[in-house]
Design a protein around this motif. Structure first.
Motif, short mmCIF file in Angstrom:
data_model
loop_
_atom_site.label_atom_id
_atom_site.label_comp_id
_atom_site.label_asym_id
_atom_site.label_seq_id
_atom_site.Cartn_x
_atom_site.Cartn_y
_atom_site.Cartn_z
N TRP A 197 -31.33 32.06 59.27
CA TRP A 197 -30.84 32.81 60.42
C TRP A 197 -31.88 33.82 60.87
CZ3 TRP A 197 -25.73 34.37 57.59
CH2 TRP A 197 -24.97 33.23 57.34
N ARG A 235 -21.66 39.43 58.88
CA ARG A 235 -22.41 39.29 60.14
C ARG A 235 -23.03 37.90 60.33
NH1 ARG A 235 -23.47 44.37 62.97
NH2 ARG A 235 -21.47 45.37 62.77
N ARG A 247 -19.38 36.69 65.40
CA ARG A 247 -20.03 36.96 64.11
C ARG A 247 -18.95 37.30 63.10
NH1 ARG A 247 -25.19 37.65 63.52
NH2 ARG A 247 -26.52 37.64 65.33
N PRO A 299 -23.71 34.45 61.93
CA PRO A 299 -23.53 34.00 63.32
C PRO A 299 -22.71 32.71 63.38
CG PRO A 299 -25.72 33.45 62.55
CD PRO A 299 -25.06 34.18 61.43
N GLU A 300 -21.59 32.77 64.05
CA GLU A 300 -20.69 31.61 64.13
C GLU A 300 -21.34 30.42 64.84
OE1 GLU A 300 -16.05 30.96 65.32
OE2 GLU A 300 -17.28 32.11 66.73
N PHE A 333 -30.07 36.75 62.94
CA PHE A 333 -29.56 37.73 61.99
C PHE A 333 -30.61 38.76 61.74
CE2 PHE A 333 -28.57 39.44 57.83
CZ PHE A 333 -27.19 39.55 57.86
#
Length: 133
Positions: free
Chosen positions: A126, A20, A15, A22-23, A132
């Protein structure tokens, strides 16, 4: 790819350590960035490295501070190795905005432009998929 990427990404749970994000949903790896920029004598030591999405890394650049509207002062940016995210930020679910709870949080949100329209739109997706926060 940065040779420190595996360690930094694992430590960050994949992240962005600032917003924050999300990759996992991006089609490229996030960037290993220098918390204390090399242009300001920052080192390549792992304690000075953080995982950052492209947007956060671009807007952070070589800056060490951001402007806090409430105090009307330049304030140091959030430091992922020294600060706890939950102490400085919260997410307003309805608006999807990241809000700064402290001077550091507010200055970081401002400097990294965390609540631009494209970021809010992405956060909505997300959140819908449970990725998220």
């Amino acid at each position: 790819m940065n040779p420190h990427y595996p360690l930094v990404a694992e430590r960050a749970a994949h992240r962005c350590e600032y917003c924050r994000a999300p990759e996992d949903i991006f089609n490229y790896a996030f960037e290993v960035e220098h918390i204390h920029p090399k242009g300001h004598a920052g080192s390549d030591d792992e304690a000075n490295l953080a995982l950052a999405c492209r947007a956060c890394n671009l807007f952070k650049g070589d800056y060490l501070t951001g402007f806090d509207e409430a105090s009307q002062q330049a304030i140091r940016l959030f430091h992922p190795r020294q600060d706890r995210w939950e102490e400085h930020f919260t997410v307003e679910v309805e608006s999807r905005k990241i809000l700064g709870l402290t001077e550091i949080g507010r200055a970081t949100v401002q400097r990294l432009r965390m609540n631009q329209a494209f970021s809010l739109a992405a956060r909505a997706h997300w959140m819908r998929f449970g990725l998220f926060p």
